[in-house]
Scaffold this motif. Structure first.
Motif, PDB file in Angstrom:
ATOM      1  N   VAL A 168      -7.946   3.381  -3.750  1.00 43.04           N
ATOM      2  CA  VAL A 168      -7.878   3.337  -2.281  1.00 43.04           C
ATOM      3  C   VAL A 168      -9.137   2.639  -1.764  1.00 43.04           C
ATOM      4  O   VAL A 168     -10.264   3.041  -2.066  1.00 43.04           O
ATOM      5  N   PRO A 185      -5.167  11.815  -2.023  1.00 34.77           N
ATOM      6  CA  PRO A 185      -5.857  10.564  -2.364  1.00 34.77           C
ATOM      7  C   PRO A 185      -7.026  10.734  -3.317  1.00 34.77           C
ATOM      8  O   PRO A 185      -7.529   9.734  -3.839  1.00 34.77           O
ATOM      9  N   VAL A 206      -2.511   3.271  -1.942  1.00 31.25           N
ATOM     10  CA  VAL A 206      -2.834   2.659  -3.220  1.00 31.25           C
ATOM     11  C   VAL A 206      -2.188   1.279  -3.259  1.00 31.25           C
ATOM     12  O   VAL A 206      -0.970   1.145  -3.137  1.00 31.25           O
ATOM     13  N   TYR A 266       0.861  -1.184   0.000  1.00 31.34           N
ATOM     14  CA  TYR A 266       0.000   0.000   0.000  1.00 31.34           C
ATOM     15  C   TYR A 266       0.895   1.231   0.000  1.00 31.34           C
ATOM     16  O   TYR A 266       1.663   1.446   0.943  1.00 31.34           O
TER      17      TYR A 266
END
Length: 392
Positions: free
Chosen positions: A262, A238, A268, A232
């Protein structure tokens, strides 16, 4: 047998496939007992965990495209029964660079034959629709609007709850030591149980431990277990990567990468497909592999044009692969009451379909779908050549 636990169906392994089997079988009125060698409710030691898996109609063969439609239907049945959401639609883009190791025409032909709509996009189209993605003009991209996310972290506990509510007896920390075929069924020896379990049918959905379970019926499949990982990546803004703004995506080359908007936790999510080291279910580790992380770091920098920060979290998982990467779904040769189910490291999206199909087989009903390509005794498993084909 006096003192034995008698049941219609015993399920070995309660990840996504096993839990779905328990649910659908119990829903049909079968007596079901299920055994999970680790804790119930989901755990991080196998293949059915973390926040997201891809579900998609885009596939390399018409048969898989049609099975995907059945998988969507089966997941909707689970959602209707539970009241819990399992699927999130994001749209999905498959990206084929010039000279890609995966042939884009296999995807277009399969979707066209199955009547699944999709859009062909250029590199410029991709950059315009999703400005966070940077690809060149040599890209061929296929966009399919129904692609999305199915969540193991949510669906495994939900499936187990549904199965239990319908009378299934699900037991955690219960390793099956041995299977003993009988004239009419199968007897199981289970650690911690003083009496045997006698089942009319057994479903083995043990993933990386499949061969451990099958050893007692003199069957070993040519399976490779790889330790894989997902990372991640931190992102300062975001918004462009949010659910509804960024699609699920797959880079259709070797190495192959895939990722998500997300979802489930900050960052991500990006991973490499089939990039890990060979392990077993018992020897795997949980620390990140720096070589894989280096590859995903480099890809993330290029693909997202430097918009991502460093990986904030990495989780490991297991891929259990057949040589041809087709599923395993069928009885052990000569032992029709022992049915093997394996998703070959792309099966979570199909877990509900597996469960529905396995419940039908256990009840003596023949499913509508052709299961011959997944047979335990097909040439790729019965006479392996040592050549693997894992790109899908």
């Amino acid at each position: 047998m006096a003192g034995a636990i008698e049941t219609d169906l015993a399920v070995i392994g309660l990840g996504g496939i096993g839990s779905a089997t328990a649910f659908f079988a119990a829903t049909s009125g079968m007596r079901v007992i299920g055994f999970e060698r680790f804790e119930l409710g989901g755990h991080a030691r196998g293949a059915s965990h973390d926040h997201s898996r891809i579900i998609r109609r885009s596939y390399h063969t018409e048969d898989y495209v049609r099975l995907a439609a059945a998988a969507y239907d089966a997941w909707r049945e689970v959602e209707a029964a539970s009241g819990d959401r399992c699927l999130w639609t994001t749209g999905g883009v498959d990206l084929f660079p010039a000279g890609a190791a995966i042939d884009a025409t296999t995807y277009t032909a399969a979707m066209e034959a199955a009547g699944v709509p999709f859009d062909r996009l250029t590199g410029a189209d991709v950059r315009r629709r999703w400005p966070s993605i940077e690809v060149g003009d040599d890209i061929v991209a296929l966009y399919q609007a129904d692609t999305g996310i199915v969540s193991p972290d949510r669906s495994v506990p939900s499936l187990q709850r549904l199965a239990t509510e319908r009378g299934a007896d699900l037991r955690g920390r219960s390793r099956v030591r041995e299977l003993r075929p009988l004239d009419a069924g199968v007897e199981l020896s289970v650690e911690g149980l003083d009496v045997p379990v006698r089942a009319a049918t057994v479903v083995v959905a043990a993933d990386a431990w499949t061969n451990d379970v099958l050893a007692s019926v003199d069957l070993q499949l040519p399976l490779a277990v790889l330790q894989e990982q997902v990372s991640y990546y931190h992102v300062a803004d975001p918004g462009p990567f949010a659910l509804g703004r960024l699609p699920v995506w797959i880079w259709m080359d070797e190495p192959s990468f895939y990722g998500f908007p997300v979802f489930g936790r900050a960052g991500v999510k990006i991973a490499q497909d089939c990039g890990g080291q060979a392990v077993t279910g018992d020897t795997r580790r949980f620390a990140a592999d720096p070589a894989i992380l280096s590859r995903t770091d480099a890809f993330a920098r290029t693909f997202f044009g430097g918009r991502l920060g460093p990986a904030a979290h990495t989780a490991t998982c297991l891929y259990t692969l057949t040589p041809d990467r087709n599923f395993v779904l069928g009885p052990v040769p000569g032992q029709p009451r022992v049915i093997v189910a394996l998703g070959a490291a792309h099966g979570y999206k199909f877990a509900a379909w597996f469960g529905r199909t396995l419940a039908a087989l256990a009840a003596g009903r023949q499913p509508d779908d052709d299961l011959a390509p997944f047979a335990v005794d097909r040439p790729a498993l019965a006479a392996p050549t040592g050549v693997v084909s894992w790109l899908v």
